[in-house]
Design a protein around this motif. Structure first.
Motif, PDB file in Angstrom:
ATOM      1  N   LYS A  52       4.739  -1.624  -9.366  1.00  0.00           N
ATOM      2  CA  LYS A  52       5.645  -0.667 -10.010  1.00  0.00           C
ATOM      3  C   LYS A  52       5.160   0.777  -9.851  1.00  0.00           C
ATOM      4  N   LEU A  53       4.898   1.165  -8.591  1.00  0.00           N
ATOM      5  CA  LEU A  53       4.427   2.529  -8.325  1.00  0.00           C
ATOM      6  C   LEU A  53       5.483   3.522  -8.795  1.00  0.00           C
ATOM      7  N   PRO A  54       5.087   4.477  -9.643  1.00  0.00           N
ATOM      8  CA  PRO A  54       6.055   5.376 -10.278  1.00  0.00           C
ATOM      9  C   PRO A  54       6.383   6.634  -9.464  1.00  0.00           C
ATOM     10  N   PHE A  55       5.972   6.659  -8.216  1.00  0.00           N
ATOM     11  CA  PHE A  55       6.197   7.837  -7.374  1.00  0.00           C
ATOM     12  C   PHE A  55       6.750   7.386  -6.032  1.00  0.00           C
ATOM     13  N   GLY A  56       7.157   8.342  -5.235  1.00  0.00           N
ATOM     14  CA  GLY A  56       7.725   8.040  -3.934  1.00  0.00           C
ATOM     15  C   GLY A  56       6.709   7.417  -2.985  1.00  0.00           C
ATOM     16  N   VAL A  57       7.170   6.397  -2.248  1.00  0.00           N
ATOM     17  CA  VAL A  57       6.348   5.751  -1.232  1.00  0.00           C
ATOM     18  C   VAL A  57       7.111   5.852   0.087  1.00  0.00           C
ATOM     19  N   ALA A  58       6.448   6.452   1.068  1.00  0.00           N
ATOM     20  CA  ALA A  58       7.034   6.596   2.398  1.00  0.00           C
ATOM     21  C   ALA A  58       6.246   5.764   3.388  1.00  0.00           C
ATOM     22  N   ILE A  59       6.930   5.254   4.402  1.00  0.00           N
ATOM     23  CA  ILE A  59       6.254   4.555   5.490  1.00  0.00           C
ATOM     24  C   ILE A  59       6.292   5.484   6.695  1.00  0.00           C
ATOM     25  N   ASP A  60       5.127   5.842   7.172  1.00  0.00           N
ATOM     26  CA  ASP A  60       5.009   6.745   8.327  1.00  0.00           C
ATOM     27  C   ASP A  60       5.053   5.907   9.602  1.00  0.00           C
ATOM     28  N   ASN A  61       6.218   5.296   9.873  1.00  0.00           N
ATOM     29  CA  ASN A  61       6.298   4.315  10.955  1.00  0.00           C
ATOM     30  C   ASN A  61       6.019   4.880  12.346  1.00  0.00           C
ATOM     31  N   THR A  62       6.195   6.173  12.545  1.00  0.00           N
ATOM     32  CA  THR A  62       5.910   6.771  13.857  1.00  0.00           C
ATOM     33  C   THR A  62       4.535   7.448  13.893  1.00  0.00           C
ATOM     34  N   GLY A  63       3.917   7.594  12.725  1.00  0.00           N
ATOM     35  CA  GLY A  63       2.630   8.292  12.659  1.00  0.00           C
ATOM     36  C   GLY A  63       2.767   9.805  12.653  1.00  0.00           C
ATOM     37  N   SER A  64       3.986  10.306  12.600  1.00  0.00           N
ATOM     38  CA  SER A  64       4.202  11.759  12.694  1.00  0.00           C
ATOM     39  C   SER A  64       3.726  12.515  11.453  1.00  0.00           C
ATOM     40  N   ILE A  65       3.818  11.902  10.285  1.00  0.00           N
ATOM     41  CA  ILE A  65       3.368  12.593   9.065  1.00  0.00           C
ATOM     42  C   ILE A  65       1.846  12.717   9.104  1.00  0.00           C
ATOM     43  N   ALA A  66       1.163  11.620   9.435  1.00  0.00           N
ATOM     44  CA  ALA A  66      -0.301  11.650   9.527  1.00  0.00           C
ATOM     45  C   ALA A  66      -0.746  12.665  10.575  1.00  0.00           C
ATOM     46  N   LYS A  67      -0.051  12.724  11.684  1.00  0.00           N
ATOM     47  CA  LYS A  67      -0.393  13.676  12.748  1.00  0.00           C
ATOM     48  C   LYS A  67      -0.198  15.111  12.252  1.00  0.00           C
ATOM     49  N   SER A  68       0.872  15.356  11.528  1.00  0.00           N
ATOM     50  CA  SER A  68       1.165  16.707  11.014  1.00  0.00           C
ATOM     51  C   SER A  68       0.081  17.200  10.055  1.00  0.00           C
ATOM     52  N   PHE A  69      -0.528  16.282   9.329  1.00  0.00           N
ATOM     53  CA  PHE A  69      -1.566  16.648   8.368  1.00  0.00           C
ATOM     54  C   PHE A  69      -2.965  16.616   8.979  1.00  0.00           C
ATOM     55  N   GLY A  70      -3.062  16.829  10.278  1.00  0.00           N
ATOM     56  CA  GLY A  70      -4.364  16.924  10.917  1.00  0.00           C
ATOM     57  C   GLY A  70      -4.858  15.609  11.481  1.00  0.00           C
ATOM     58  N   LYS A  71      -3.929  14.816  12.003  1.00  0.00           N
ATOM     59  CA  LYS A  71      -4.277  13.527  12.623  1.00  0.00           C
ATOM     60  C   LYS A  71      -5.057  12.630  11.662  1.00  0.00           C
ATOM     61  N   VAL A  72      -4.492  12.418  10.495  1.00  0.00           N
ATOM     62  CA  VAL A  72      -5.114  11.529   9.511  1.00  0.00           C
ATOM     63  C   VAL A  72      -5.224  10.134  10.124  1.00  0.00           C
ATOM     64  N   GLN A  73      -6.435   9.597  10.143  1.00  0.00           N
ATOM     65  CA  GLN A  73      -6.659   8.247  10.667  1.00  0.00           C
ATOM     66  C   GLN A  73      -7.378   7.364   9.659  1.00  0.00           C
ATOM     67  N   LEU A  74      -8.219   7.961   8.832  1.00  0.00           N
ATOM     68  CA  LEU A  74      -8.987   7.189   7.866  1.00  0.00           C
ATOM     69  C   LEU A  74      -8.227   7.074   6.553  1.00  0.00           C
TER      70      LEU A  74
END
Length: 169
Positions: free
Chosen positions: A110-132
């Protein structure tokens, strides 16, 4: 040619002043959060433009990450503690995380906030290539990245920083 006695101390003072100015600027210049668009599990389409004027916690995580799963109750508690004061959270599931696992996790806990799936990896890449994972970013009301945590944050210190950011105008 002999220089006056005061030249060396004056030169040293000038070098120190320049160094102090550069240090001050680097401490006070913050990276602006990237412009991103994302879709939440409920199908709603959002963008980082909607974060303006809020203190945001952006948490990159995966259901296969034991630290992520362990810290999620504290992410939830942080969200609940500050949400009424202009604080919001978005949990971004990594591209390799199966969408069904993410949806099940979010629903069962019951997570009370928005949950997004970064299916293309573009969000992680935009934030500095988040990998860990987990990687958590704290963004101020002006859209600047104030803190980047790789691994589980010290939540007491995080709460103190959130309080400070919420108090800013």
């Amino acid at each position: 040619m002999k220089l006056p006695r005061y030249t060396a101390p004056a030169l040293l003072a000038a070098v120190l002043a320049v160094g102090a100015t550069l240090a001050y600027q680097s401490v006070n210049s913050r990276e602006t959060a990237p412009a991103v668009e994302y879709v939440l599990l409920d199908g709603s389409k959002l963008s980082s433009q909607q974060w303006q004027g809020k203190v945001m916690l952006v948490n990159f995580w995966a259901t296969s990450c034991t630290t992520c799963v362990r810290e999620m109750p504290q992410i939830v508690a942080t969200h609940e503690k500050f949400k009424s004061r202009g604080f919001d959270t978005v949990a971004v599931a990594m591209s390799y995380d199966p969408p069904a696992f993410v949806a099940n996790f979010a629903e069962s806990r019951k997570l009370p906030f928005g949950v997004a799936i970064d299916n293309t990896g573009s969000i992680a890449k935009s934030f500095g290539k988040v990998q860990l994972t987990p990687t958590t970013l704290l963004i101020n009301k002006r859209g600047e990245i104030v803190k980047r945590y790789v691994g589980e944050p010290d939540f007491a210190a995080l709460h103190g920083l959130v309080e400070k950011l919420l108090a800013e105008t």
